[in-house]
Motif scaffolding. Structure first.
Motif, PDB file in Angstrom:
ATOM      1  N   ARG A  59       0.840  -1.211   0.000  1.00 19.62           N
ATOM      2  CA  ARG A  59       0.000   0.000   0.000  1.00 19.62           C
ATOM      3  C   ARG A  59       0.864   1.245   0.000  1.00 19.62           C
ATOM      4  NH1 ARG A  59      -2.911   2.522   4.870  1.00 19.62           N
ATOM      5  NH2 ARG A  59      -4.669   3.673   4.010  1.00 19.62           N
ATOM      6  N   GLY A  60       0.468   2.232  -0.791  1.00 19.17           N
ATOM      7  CA  GLY A  60       1.189   3.500  -0.852  1.00 19.17           C
ATOM      8  C   GLY A  60       0.231   4.676  -0.820  1.00 19.17           C
ATOM      9  N   ARG A  61       0.689   5.771  -0.182  1.00 17.34           N
ATOM     10  CA  ARG A  61      -0.107   7.002  -0.094  1.00 17.34           C
ATOM     11  C   ARG A  61       0.785   8.231  -0.233  1.00 17.34           C
ATOM     12  NH1 ARG A  61      -1.775   6.782   5.432  1.00 17.34           N
ATOM     13  NH2 ARG A  61       0.063   5.471   5.550  1.00 17.34           N
ATOM     14  N   PRO A  62       1.460   8.397  -1.365  1.00 22.03           N
ATOM     15  CA  PRO A  62       2.286   9.599  -1.531  1.00 22.03           C
ATOM     16  C   PRO A  62       1.430  10.857  -1.544  1.00 22.03           C
ATOM     17  CG  PRO A  62       2.089   8.396  -3.594  1.00 22.03           C
ATOM     18  CD  PRO A  62       1.480   7.518  -2.546  1.00 22.03           C
ATOM     19  N   ARG A  63       1.919  11.884  -0.898  1.00 23.40           N
ATOM     20  CA  ARG A  63       1.146  13.109  -0.725  1.00 23.40           C
ATOM     21  C   ARG A  63       1.131  13.931  -2.009  1.00 23.40           C
ATOM     22  NH1 ARG A  63      -0.666  15.409   3.790  1.00 23.40           N
ATOM     23  NH2 ARG A  63       0.593  13.999   5.072  1.00 23.40           N
ATOM     24  N   LEU A  64      -0.067  14.387  -2.394  1.00 22.94           N
ATOM     25  CA  LEU A  64      -0.240  15.276  -3.539  1.00 22.94           C
ATOM     26  C   LEU A  64      -0.338  16.735  -3.115  1.00 22.94           C
ATOM     27  CD1 LEU A  64      -2.842  13.209  -5.613  1.00 22.94           C
ATOM     28  CD2 LEU A  64      -0.359  13.304  -5.930  1.00 22.94           C
ATOM     29  N   SER A  65      -0.941  16.984  -1.988  1.00 23.80           N
ATOM     30  CA  SER A  65      -1.067  18.321  -1.436  1.00 23.80           C
ATOM     31  C   SER A  65      -1.165  18.195   0.071  1.00 23.80           C
ATOM     32  CB  SER A  65      -2.301  19.040  -2.012  1.00 23.80           C
ATOM     33  OG  SER A  65      -3.490  18.381  -1.628  1.00 23.80           O
ATOM     34  N   GLU A  66      -1.442  19.304   0.726  1.00 27.14           N
ATOM     35  CA  GLU A  66      -1.495  19.275   2.187  1.00 27.14           C
ATOM     36  C   GLU A  66      -2.617  18.383   2.693  1.00 27.14           C
ATOM     37  OE1 GLU A  66      -1.912  22.357   5.981  1.00 27.14           O
ATOM     38  OE2 GLU A  66      -2.017  23.095   3.925  1.00 27.14           O
ATOM     39  N   ARG A  67      -3.731  18.327   1.972  1.00 29.24           N
ATOM     40  CA  ARG A  67      -4.902  17.594   2.438  1.00 29.24           C
ATOM     41  C   ARG A  67      -5.267  16.401   1.571  1.00 29.24           C
ATOM     42  NH1 ARG A  67      -7.738  20.202   6.379  1.00 29.24           N
ATOM     43  NH2 ARG A  67      -7.141  22.351   6.826  1.00 29.24           N
ATOM     44  N   MET A  68      -4.492  16.076   0.568  1.00 28.44           N
ATOM     45  CA  MET A  68      -4.857  14.981  -0.331  1.00 28.44           C
ATOM     46  C   MET A  68      -3.627  14.169  -0.703  1.00 28.44           C
ATOM     47  SD  MET A  68      -7.029  15.108  -3.906  1.00 28.44           S
ATOM     48  CE  MET A  68      -8.446  15.723  -2.981  1.00 28.44           C
ATOM     49  N   SER A  69      -3.835  12.861  -0.840  1.00 19.89           N
ATOM     50  CA  SER A  69      -2.753  11.952  -1.227  1.00 19.89           C
ATOM     51  C   SER A  69      -3.252  11.006  -2.303  1.00 19.89           C
ATOM     52  CB  SER A  69      -2.267  11.140  -0.018  1.00 19.89           C
ATOM     53  OG  SER A  69      -1.804  11.970   1.019  1.00 19.89           O
ATOM     54  N   LEU A  70      -2.317  10.500  -3.092  1.00 21.23           N
ATOM     55  CA  LEU A  70      -2.616   9.440  -4.033  1.00 21.23           C
ATOM     56  C   LEU A  70      -2.591   8.120  -3.280  1.00 21.23           C
ATOM     57  CD1 LEU A  70      -3.001   8.426  -6.992  1.00 21.23           C
ATOM     58  CD2 LEU A  70      -0.496   8.236  -7.090  1.00 21.23           C
ATOM     59  N   SER A  71      -3.639   7.318  -3.456  1.00 23.45           N
ATOM     60  CA  SER A  71      -3.734   6.040  -2.755  1.00 23.45           C
ATOM     61  C   SER A  71      -3.743   4.914  -3.782  1.00 23.45           C
ATOM     62  CB  SER A  71      -5.020   6.007  -1.912  1.00 23.45           C
ATOM     63  OG  SER A  71      -5.152   4.765  -1.252  1.00 23.45           O
ATOM     64  N   PHE A  72      -2.861   3.929  -3.581  1.00 30.99           N
ATOM     65  CA  PHE A  72      -2.824   2.799  -4.500  1.00 30.99           C
ATOM     66  C   PHE A  72      -2.401   1.543  -3.747  1.00 30.99           C
ATOM     67  CE2 PHE A  72       1.500   4.395  -4.553  1.00 30.99           C
ATOM     68  CZ  PHE A  72       2.275   3.237  -4.554  1.00 30.99           C
ATOM     69  N   ARG A  73      -2.735   0.387  -4.342  1.00 28.67           N
ATOM     70  CA  ARG A  73      -2.367  -0.904  -3.757  1.00 28.67           C
ATOM     71  C   ARG A  73      -2.076  -1.927  -4.839  1.00 28.67           C
ATOM     72  NH1 ARG A  73      -6.803  -2.343   0.898  1.00 28.67           N
ATOM     73  NH2 ARG A  73      -7.284  -0.198   1.498  1.00 28.67           N
ATOM     74  N   LEU A  74      -1.257  -2.893  -4.451  1.00 32.35           N
ATOM     75  CA  LEU A  74      -1.065  -4.139  -5.183  1.00 32.35           C
ATOM     76  C   LEU A  74      -1.362  -5.253  -4.193  1.00 32.35           C
ATOM     77  CD1 LEU A  74       2.288  -3.332  -7.033  1.00 32.35           C
ATOM     78  CD2 LEU A  74      -0.019  -3.238  -7.985  1.00 32.35           C
ATOM     79  N   GLU A  75      -2.211  -6.217  -4.570  1.00 33.81           N
ATOM     80  CA  GLU A  75      -2.649  -7.176  -3.573  1.00 33.81           C
ATOM     81  C   GLU A  75      -2.905  -8.554  -4.174  1.00 33.81           C
ATOM     82  OE1 GLU A  75      -6.188  -5.500  -1.927  1.00 33.81           O
ATOM     83  OE2 GLU A  75      -7.405  -5.961  -3.680  1.00 33.81           O
ATOM     84  N   LEU A  76      -2.782  -9.529  -3.298  1.00 34.39           N
ATOM     85  CA  LEU A  76      -3.148 -10.910  -3.574  1.00 34.39           C
ATOM     86  C   LEU A  76      -4.191 -11.285  -2.537  1.00 34.39           C
ATOM     87  CD1 LEU A  76      -2.780 -13.707  -4.940  1.00 34.39           C
ATOM     88  CD2 LEU A  76      -0.903 -14.124  -3.324  1.00 34.39           C
ATOM     89  N   MET A  77      -5.448 -11.452  -2.985  1.00 32.31           N
ATOM     90  CA  MET A  77      -6.553 -11.636  -2.059  1.00 32.31           C
ATOM     91  C   MET A  77      -7.325 -12.906  -2.405  1.00 32.31           C
ATOM     92  SD  MET A  77      -7.355  -9.866   0.621  1.00 32.31           S
ATOM     93  CE  MET A  77      -6.415  -8.411   0.135  1.00 32.31           C
ATOM     94  N   ARG A  78      -7.795 -13.547  -1.357  1.00 31.66           N
ATOM     95  CA  ARG A  78      -8.515 -14.806  -1.509  1.00 31.66           C
ATOM     96  C   ARG A  78      -9.938 -14.633  -0.983  1.00 31.66           C
ATOM     97  NH1 ARG A  78      -6.694 -19.671  -4.076  1.00 31.66           N
ATOM     98  NH2 ARG A  78      -7.403 -21.504  -2.914  1.00 31.66           N
ATOM     99  N   PHE A  79     -10.919 -15.149  -1.735  1.00 33.24           N
ATOM    100  CA  PHE A  79     -12.314 -15.090  -1.333  1.00 33.24           C
ATOM    101  C   PHE A  79     -12.861 -16.523  -1.281  1.00 33.24           C
ATOM    102  CE2 PHE A  79     -11.363 -11.145  -3.501  1.00 33.24           C
ATOM    103  CZ  PHE A  79     -11.885 -10.187  -2.646  1.00 33.24           C
ATOM    104  N   ARG A  80     -13.276 -16.923  -0.102  1.00 32.43           N
ATOM    105  CA  ARG A  80     -13.865 -18.255   0.050  1.00 32.43           C
ATOM    106  C   ARG A  80     -15.377 -18.087   0.210  1.00 32.43           C
ATOM    107  NH1 ARG A  80     -12.254 -23.343   0.831  1.00 32.43           N
ATOM    108  NH2 ARG A  80     -13.673 -24.781   1.914  1.00 32.43           N
TER     109      ARG A  80
END
Length: 249
Positions: free
Chosen positions: A211-232
């Motif tokens: 997970r990453g949240r690099p800051r774009l401004s004082e009140r906003m950040s870019l949010s992104f993820r790479l994931e391996l998820m399992r659903f049973r």
């Protein structure tokens, strides 16, 4: 005879005067140097309080000050800890035909709340968060005469713990476990006759990611993820490999 003794006595008295001046009782006292007096002088301890609860009250005041510091630790952070992301990737549905999996496209939305911010604990502010997720994946197979198709909808609520790193703690790896339900809609078409089947199954979600949240401004950040998820869902296991992107504020 007496005339000779008188001068001798007077002379003896005159000679004995310096000796009397050096008597030990009349000798001047020796005063030590100032440094020696300070070093040799006994040190006085601070007076002990007569109140036996004074030390306890002082320690309680110090703990209260530390608690106030922890509560104010996040006041300089304008972010609220909310994020929204679009999810895309490959969903590997468990195959009913004995194959490894039926690959298909997975699409969804996710809303994140960093609830660790309300716990007044600085180390947990960036490490505890909760996802509300919806995802969809579908598949179809058959011939022109007989055809079957299905749509799976995944609804889950999953908390996570993240190991953050970096100077600003904007990146981390996480583990996540949660639950919800899966809604499945299946239809079987034989010629012009269509038979729909719908049902709900309990859902268990678990996985890992980055997970990453690099800051774009004082009140906003870019949010992104790479994931391996399992659903049973019920007794079947579906695997999602993909990522998401959005904004955090």
């Amino acid at each position: 005879m007496y005339a000779r003794l008188l001068p001798l006595l007077l002379g003896a008295l005159v000679l004995s005067t310096p000796a009397l001046a050096q008597d030990e009782d009349d000798a001047p006292l020796a005063y030590p140097d100032d440094d020696e007096e300070v070093e040799d002088a006994p040190r006085k301890l601070p007076p002990r309080s007569s109140d036996p609860t004074a030390d306890h009250d002082r320690m309680a005041d110090e703990r209260a000050q530390e608690d106030d510091f922890e509560r104010m630790a996040g006041d300089d952070d304008p972010n609220k800890g909310f994020a929204g992301e679009l999810i895309m990737g490959a969903m590997l549905l468990e195959s009913s035909q004995g194959r490894f999996a039926d690959p298909t496209f997975g699409l969804g939305l996710r809303f994140t709340w960093e609830y660790g911010r309300i716990l007044n604990n600085e180390p947990l502010r960036e490490t505890l968060w909760l996802d509300v997720r919806w995802m969809m994946a579908g598949s179809s197979a058959g011939t022109t005469l007989i055809n079957g198709s299905s749509r799976n909808h995944y609804f889950s609520l999953a908390p996570a713990y993240e190991f953050v790193f970096g100077a600003e703690k904007t990146y981390g790896v996480f583990g996540q476990v949660g639950g919800g339900f899966a809604y499945q809609s299946t239809s079987l078409a034989i010629g012009e006759e269509l038979t729909p089947v719908k049902g709900i199954k309990p859902l268990l979600q678990y996985g890992v990611g980055f997970r990453g949240r690099p800051r774009l401004s004082e009140r906003m950040s870019l949010s992104f993820r790479l994931e391996l998820m399992r659903f049973r869902r019920g007794y079947m296991d579906d695997t999602f490999v993909g990522g998401s992107i959005g904004t955090a504020f």
